[in-house]
Write a protein that holds these residues in place. Structure first.
Motif, PDB file in Angstrom:
ATOM      1  N   PHE A 136      -3.634  -2.212  56.967  1.00 25.02           N
ATOM      2  CA  PHE A 136      -4.595  -2.143  55.865  1.00 25.02           C
ATOM      3  C   PHE A 136      -4.308  -3.269  54.891  1.00 25.02           C
ATOM      4  O   PHE A 136      -3.216  -3.310  54.321  1.00 25.02           O
ATOM      5  N   PRO A 137      -5.283  -4.154  54.633  1.00 31.26           N
ATOM      6  CA  PRO A 137      -5.094  -5.133  53.555  1.00 31.26           C
ATOM      7  C   PRO A 137      -4.930  -4.399  52.223  1.00 31.26           C
ATOM      8  O   PRO A 137      -5.360  -3.236  52.089  1.00 31.26           O
ATOM      9  N   SER A 138      -4.340  -5.050  51.249  1.00 36.62           N
ATOM     10  CA  SER A 138      -4.005  -4.376  49.987  1.00 36.62           C
ATOM     11  C   SER A 138      -5.223  -3.746  49.303  1.00 36.62           C
ATOM     12  O   SER A 138      -5.111  -2.679  48.713  1.00 36.62           O
ATOM     13  N   GLY A 139      -6.405  -4.364  49.407  1.00 34.59           N
ATOM     14  CA  GLY A 139      -7.583  -3.822  48.726  1.00 34.59           C
ATOM     15  C   GLY A 139      -8.161  -2.587  49.387  1.00 34.59           C
ATOM     16  O   GLY A 139      -9.031  -1.921  48.839  1.00 34.59           O
ATOM     17  N   ILE A 140      -7.694  -2.258  50.577  1.00 33.57           N
ATOM     18  CA  ILE A 140      -8.283  -1.149  51.338  1.00 33.57           C
ATOM     19  C   ILE A 140      -7.322   0.027  51.475  1.00 33.57           C
ATOM     20  O   ILE A 140      -7.728   1.140  51.775  1.00 33.57           O
ATOM     21  N   ASN A 185      -3.908  11.880  65.917  1.00 32.23           N
ATOM     22  CA  ASN A 185      -2.615  12.269  65.340  1.00 32.23           C
ATOM     23  C   ASN A 185      -2.053  11.055  64.628  1.00 32.23           C
ATOM     24  O   ASN A 185      -2.112   9.942  65.155  1.00 32.23           O
ATOM     25  N   ILE A 186      -1.532  11.285  63.436  1.00 35.59           N
ATOM     26  CA  ILE A 186      -0.845  10.196  62.736  1.00 35.59           C
ATOM     27  C   ILE A 186       0.598  10.180  63.225  1.00 35.59           C
ATOM     28  O   ILE A 186       1.345  11.142  63.019  1.00 35.59           O
ATOM     29  N   LEU A 187       0.975   9.104  63.915  1.00 32.75           N
ATOM     30  CA  LEU A 187       2.334   9.005  64.447  1.00 32.75           C
ATOM     31  C   LEU A 187       3.294   8.463  63.396  1.00 32.75           C
ATOM     32  O   LEU A 187       4.415   8.928  63.268  1.00 32.75           O
ATOM     33  N   LYS A 188       2.829   7.467  62.648  1.00 25.73           N
ATOM     34  CA  LYS A 188       3.642   6.920  61.568  1.00 25.73           C
ATOM     35  C   LYS A 188       2.724   6.358  60.505  1.00 25.73           C
ATOM     36  O   LYS A 188       1.649   5.863  60.814  1.00 25.73           O
ATOM     37  N   ALA A 189       3.154   6.424  59.265  1.00 26.45           N
ATOM     38  CA  ALA A 189       2.320   5.898  58.185  1.00 26.45           C
ATOM     39  C   ALA A 189       3.195   5.317  57.097  1.00 26.45           C
ATOM     40  O   ALA A 189       4.259   5.857  56.780  1.00 26.45           O
ATOM     41  N   GLN A 190       2.744   4.216  56.578  1.00 28.83           N
ATOM     42  CA  GLN A 190       3.405   3.620  55.419  1.00 28.83           C
ATOM     43  C   GLN A 190       2.298   3.027  54.556  1.00 28.83           C
ATOM     44  O   GLN A 190       1.892   1.884  54.723  1.00 28.83           O
ATOM     45  N   ILE A 191       1.745   3.857  53.685  1.00 31.74           N
ATOM     46  CA  ILE A 191       0.586   3.467  52.878  1.00 31.74           C
ATOM     47  C   ILE A 191       0.949   3.562  51.402  1.00 31.74           C
ATOM     48  O   ILE A 191       1.359   4.624  50.935  1.00 31.74           O
ATOM     49  N   THR A 192       0.809   2.477  50.694  1.00 36.36           N
ATOM     50  CA  THR A 192       1.002   2.486  49.249  1.00 36.36           C
ATOM     51  C   THR A 192      -0.248   1.882  48.628  1.00 36.36           C
ATOM     52  O   THR A 192      -0.577   0.729  48.916  1.00 36.36           O
ATOM     53  N   PRO A 193      -1.002   2.677  47.814  1.00 40.43           N
ATOM     54  CA  PRO A 193      -2.225   2.127  47.222  1.00 40.43           C
ATOM     55  C   PRO A 193      -1.958   0.809  46.506  1.00 40.43           C
ATOM     56  O   PRO A 193      -0.966   0.671  45.791  1.00 40.43           O
ATOM     57  N   GLY A 194      -2.843  -0.174  46.759  1.00 39.87           N
ATOM     58  CA  GLY A 194      -2.699  -1.480  46.125  1.00 39.87           C
ATOM     59  C   GLY A 194      -1.804  -2.434  46.888  1.00 39.87           C
ATOM     60  O   GLY A 194      -1.685  -3.603  46.536  1.00 39.87           O
ATOM     61  N   LYS A 195      -1.147  -1.943  47.944  1.00 34.05           N
ATOM     62  CA  LYS A 195      -0.290  -2.821  48.750  1.00 34.05           C
ATOM     63  C   LYS A 195      -0.730  -2.747  50.212  1.00 34.05           C
ATOM     64  O   LYS A 195      -1.436  -1.826  50.607  1.00 34.05           O
ATOM     65  N   GLU A 196      -0.277  -3.722  51.007  1.00 33.40           N
ATOM     66  CA  GLU A 196      -0.606  -3.687  52.433  1.00 33.40           C
ATOM     67  C   GLU A 196      -0.007  -2.419  53.047  1.00 33.40           C
ATOM     68  O   GLU A 196       1.112  -2.037  52.716  1.00 33.40           O
ATOM     69  N   GLY A 197      -0.772  -1.770  53.923  1.00 34.09           N
ATOM     70  CA  GLY A 197      -0.290  -0.533  54.530  1.00 34.09           C
ATOM     71  C   GLY A 197      -0.302  -0.607  56.047  1.00 34.09           C
ATOM     72  O   GLY A 197      -0.976  -1.457  56.637  1.00 34.09           O
ATOM     73  N   PHE A 198       0.455   0.303  56.663  1.00 32.05           N
ATOM     74  CA  PHE A 198       0.574   0.330  58.115  1.00 32.05           C
ATOM     75  C   PHE A 198       0.435   1.763  58.600  1.00 32.05           C
ATOM     76  O   PHE A 198       0.953   2.689  57.977  1.00 32.05           O
ATOM     77  N   LEU A 199      -0.274   1.903  59.705  1.00 36.80           N
ATOM     78  CA  LEU A 199      -0.516   3.239  60.229  1.00 36.80           C
ATOM     79  C   LEU A 199      -0.537   3.156  61.752  1.00 36.80           C
ATOM     80  O   LEU A 199      -1.142   2.251  62.316  1.00 36.80           O
ATOM     81  N   THR A 200       0.146   4.088  62.396  1.00 39.19           N
ATOM     82  CA  THR A 200       0.072   4.175  63.848  1.00 39.19           C
ATOM     83  C   THR A 200      -0.599   5.494  64.192  1.00 39.19           C
ATOM     84  O   THR A 200      -0.137   6.558  63.782  1.00 39.19           O
ATOM     85  N   LEU A 201      -1.711   5.400  64.905  1.00 38.01           N
ATOM     86  CA  LEU A 201      -2.502   6.581  65.254  1.00 38.01           C
ATOM     87  C   LEU A 201      -2.551   6.767  66.758  1.00 38.01           C
ATOM     88  O   LEU A 201      -2.560   5.801  67.516  1.00 38.01           O
ATOM     89  N   GLU A 226     -14.766  -3.207  61.420  1.00 38.34           N
ATOM     90  CA  GLU A 226     -15.906  -3.532  60.531  1.00 38.34           C
ATOM     91  C   GLU A 226     -15.556  -3.296  59.064  1.00 38.34           C
ATOM     92  O   GLU A 226     -16.174  -3.858  58.172  1.00 38.34           O
ATOM     93  N   ARG A 227     -14.554  -2.454  58.811  1.00 35.28           N
ATOM     94  CA  ARG A 227     -14.144  -2.173  57.429  1.00 35.28           C
ATOM     95  C   ARG A 227     -12.950  -3.010  56.993  1.00 35.28           C
ATOM     96  O   ARG A 227     -12.274  -2.705  55.997  1.00 35.28           O
ATOM     97  N   GLY A 228     -12.661  -4.036  57.778  1.00 38.17           N
ATOM     98  CA  GLY A 228     -11.657  -5.015  57.351  1.00 38.17           C
ATOM     99  C   GLY A 228     -10.235  -4.701  57.749  1.00 38.17           C
ATOM    100  O   GLY A 228      -9.289  -5.351  57.285  1.00 38.17           O
ATOM    101  N   LEU A 229     -10.046  -3.707  58.624  1.00 38.38           N
ATOM    102  CA  LEU A 229      -8.694  -3.365  59.054  1.00 38.38           C
ATOM    103  C   LEU A 229      -8.340  -4.150  60.318  1.00 38.38           C
ATOM    104  O   LEU A 229      -9.203  -4.396  61.160  1.00 38.38           O
ATOM    105  N   ALA A 230      -7.079  -4.520  60.439  1.00 37.46           N
ATOM    106  CA  ALA A 230      -6.605  -5.190  61.649  1.00 37.46           C
ATOM    107  C   ALA A 230      -6.092  -4.119  62.604  1.00 37.46           C
ATOM    108  O   ALA A 230      -5.262  -3.288  62.233  1.00 37.46           O
ATOM    109  N   VAL A 231      -6.622  -4.114  63.825  1.00 39.37           N
ATOM    110  CA  VAL A 231      -6.264  -3.076  64.801  1.00 39.37           C
ATOM    111  C   VAL A 231      -5.681  -3.747  66.039  1.00 39.37           C
ATOM    112  O   VAL A 231      -6.236  -4.721  66.542  1.00 39.37           O
ATOM    113  N   SER A 232      -4.572  -3.208  66.519  1.00 36.55           N
ATOM    114  CA  SER A 232      -3.977  -3.751  67.746  1.00 36.55           C
ATOM    115  C   SER A 232      -3.414  -2.588  68.558  1.00 36.55           C
ATOM    116  O   SER A 232      -3.145  -1.517  68.013  1.00 36.55           O
ATOM    117  N   PRO A 233      -3.235  -2.792  69.849  1.00 35.83           N
ATOM    118  CA  PRO A 233      -2.671  -1.696  70.648  1.00 35.83           C
ATOM    119  C   PRO A 233      -1.250  -1.421  70.191  1.00 35.83           C
ATOM    120  O   PRO A 233      -0.478  -2.354  69.988  1.00 35.83           O
TER     121      PRO A 233
END
Ligand code: SF4
Ligand code: SF4
Length: 148
Positions: free
Chosen positions: A18-22, A40-56, A74-81
């Motif tokens: 997640f880019p910081s604005g999202i 299922n959320i496998l791992k998450a590291q989300i801090t509002p206003g900062k870049e975040g990471f999520l494994t689903l 389409e909503r500006g998130l970078a997705v990779s396997p």
């Protein structure tokens, strides 16, 4: 040529940045509302206003998994396997520290006391970035499946 069954249920692990604005926006809730998919959320590291990471782990038809990836991109998130598992070959690692510059979660970090690079599996989101920079290929990745 074999036809692909787009209606067959499957599981797919993805890593999202997640880019910081999202990072404070409810994009994943919107995904669940708009696409027929469970996750299922496998791992998450989300801090509002900062870049975040999520494994689903997505579960749904192949078609809906692909729709989900489009929705997120389409909503500006970078997705990779996402890797199902990341491991390190302890015999190969020479503790050079190159991986610490790219590891977004601090799972690989320099320990100034031991001058080694510990690998904290609990903090690893399986993004795979370290596997691209390790000069001796000590970081190893196993993909759940090959497509995205
Ligand atoms: S880049 Fe590779 S060799 Fe260097 S510390 Fe990281 S895992 Fe070890
Ligand atoms: S896959 Fe590598 S770079 Fe990514 S979080 Fe895990 S240790 Fe860090």
């Amino acid at each position: 040529m074999t036809d692909i069954d787009h209606t067959k249920a499957q599981r797919k692990n993805i890593h999202i940045t997640f880019p910081s604005g999202i990072s404070g926006k409810p994009v994943i809730c919107q995904l669940a509302r708009e696409v027929d998919i469970t996750f299922n959320i496998l791992k998450a590291q989300i801090t509002p206003g900062k870049e975040g990471f999520l494994t689903l782990q997505l579960e749904g038809t192949r078609e809906n998994c692909e729709l989900s990836l489009d929705f997120l991109r389409e909503r500006g998130l970078a997705v990779s396997p996402a890797a199902q598992r990341i491991s390190r070959n302890e015999e190969t690692c020479m503790h050079c520290g190159a991986c610490t510059a790219v590891c977004p979660t601090g799972a690989l970090h320099n320990d100034p006391q031991t001058r080694c690079v510990p690998f904290d599996v609990e903090r690893c989101t399986a993004c795979g970035l370290c596997t691209r920079v390790c000069p001796v290929m000590a970081m190893q990745v196993e993909l759940e499946n090959g497509f995205l």
